[in-house]
Design a protein around this motif. Structure first.
Motif: not given
Length: 363
Positions: A44-65
């Motif tokens: 639905d994001s037209h692949g933008s969620l698969l970009h390196g920066n997006a992946i890195r941001d998702v995993l960064t904010y997943l660390t504390v949870p």
């Protein structure tokens, strides 16, 4: 030339039985939900969620949870609850940043102080539970209030910037777009899973949480297990506080205020029993990922932030209700029926116990 290793018939049977159990497990369900949810959001994001920066941001904010979920999980394993997860994490965050910004303490020393302080405060919580014989729910509620006051005392109304370039680099460092702090969280998860599954103290902790009376009759110290659970929880919260300081632009009195619900959501959705004795580290990690996906979807579709708490709370409530219904049904099915063949039922129960372990601590 090496000879290929072939499993014998018993080995193949055990492997197949393990694969069937995993296919029917909560972890497999969570994995499927996570993959499907991420795929839908990525398309639905037209692949933008698969970009390196997006992946890195998702995993960064997943660390504390992940870390706060593990901190709650180890206490749930002992049949307790820790309401001070957010307050302790917030206090340790501002303490770490304040030591560096206000007193010029080197980053390694400030990190060590935060981790040791978290461990000692966790041990104190456990000791208070044992000494007073009051449930950890009440004890940690009291310490939560104290820690919130200490957090405000250190931070006040300001935002503290630690100002450590080395700690900042650590917080932003990544390998192949995978943040190092996320790898640290996975390492903590793997270590906790190994401890609960393989270490004697870990298995005793689970046994004490599952059935304190039986554990005591077996020579296990329930008091030691409770103190150990709260101590490990404080240690993990200390690590989460250091990660927060390393990855956030600054910390203030509000840090940790929204940690309590996610800390319960990850282990409970992941399959932990509220009564204690049964947890899944892998399930908690996957559940934290799904909760993070809900937040990503909220941002992607510009939904009101309150929908995240509503959705997570509803899923946690549903998980608890379903778990309770399942437990009641299993108890009813295990009860002998009038006129039934007792010996046959005992044999069936023994076979079922052989196939399904009483505790889970999967990595």
């Amino acid at each position: 030339m090496s000879t290929p290793v072939r499993l014998g018939a018993p080995g193949r049977a055990r492997a197949q039985a393990g694969a069937r159990r995993f296919a029917r497990s909560t972890e497999m369900t969570l994995l499927a939900v996570g993959v499907v949810g991420f795929t839908v959001l990525a398309v639905d994001s037209h692949g933008s969620l698969l970009h390196g920066n997006a992946i890195r941001d998702v995993l960064t904010y997943l660390t504390v949870p992940i870390l706060i979920g593990l901190a709650q999980l180890v206490v749930l394993a002992a049949g307790q609850m820790n309401l001070a997860v957010g307050a302790l994490g917030g206090f340790l965050s501002v303490l770490t940043a304040g030591l560096m910004a206000d007193h010029g303490v080197p980053a390694p020393v400030a990190i060590l102080v935060a981790v040791l302080a978290g461990t000692l405060i966790g041990a104190a919580n456990g000791a208070l539970v044992v000494a007073t014989q009051i449930n950890g729910f009440i004890v940690t509620l009291a310490t939560m209030t104290i820690l919130l006051g200490l957090q405000y005392r250190v931070a006040g109304t300001r935002t503290i910037d630690a100002g450590s370039a080395g700690l900042r680099r650590f917080g932003s460092l990544s390998v192949l777009n995978i943040p190092v702090i996320f790898m640290l969280a996975l390492a903590v998860a793997a270590a906790l899973a190994f401890f609960l599954r393989r270490a004697v103290a870990g298995r005793q902790l689970l046994a004490s949480g599952g059935n304190p009376l039986a554990a005591q009759l077996s020579g296990i110290s329930n008091s030691r297990a409770l103190i150990l659970a709260h101590t490990l929880s404080g240690l993990i919260i200390g690590i989460a506080a250091v990660v927060t300081v390393a990855s956030a632009p600054g910390v203030n009195k509000s840090i940790g205020g929204d940690w309590l619900l996610p800390s319960f959501a990850a282990p409970i959705i992941g399959g932990a029993a509220l009564a204690g004795g049964s947890v899944s580290v892998l399930g908690a990690v996957l559940a934290a990922f799904i909760v993070r996906l809900v937040d990503v979807g909220r941002a992607q579709y510009s939904l009101d932030p309150s929908w995240v708490d509503f959705t997570v709370g509803a899923v946690v409530l549903g998980t608890v209700v379903i778990g309770r219904v399942r437990e009641t049904r299993q108890t009813r099915n295990a009860s002998p029926r009038p006129g039934a063949d007792t010996d046959t039922e005992a044999d069936a129960d023994a076979d079922a116990e052989a196939d399904a372990p009483t505790v889970r601590s999967t990595a």
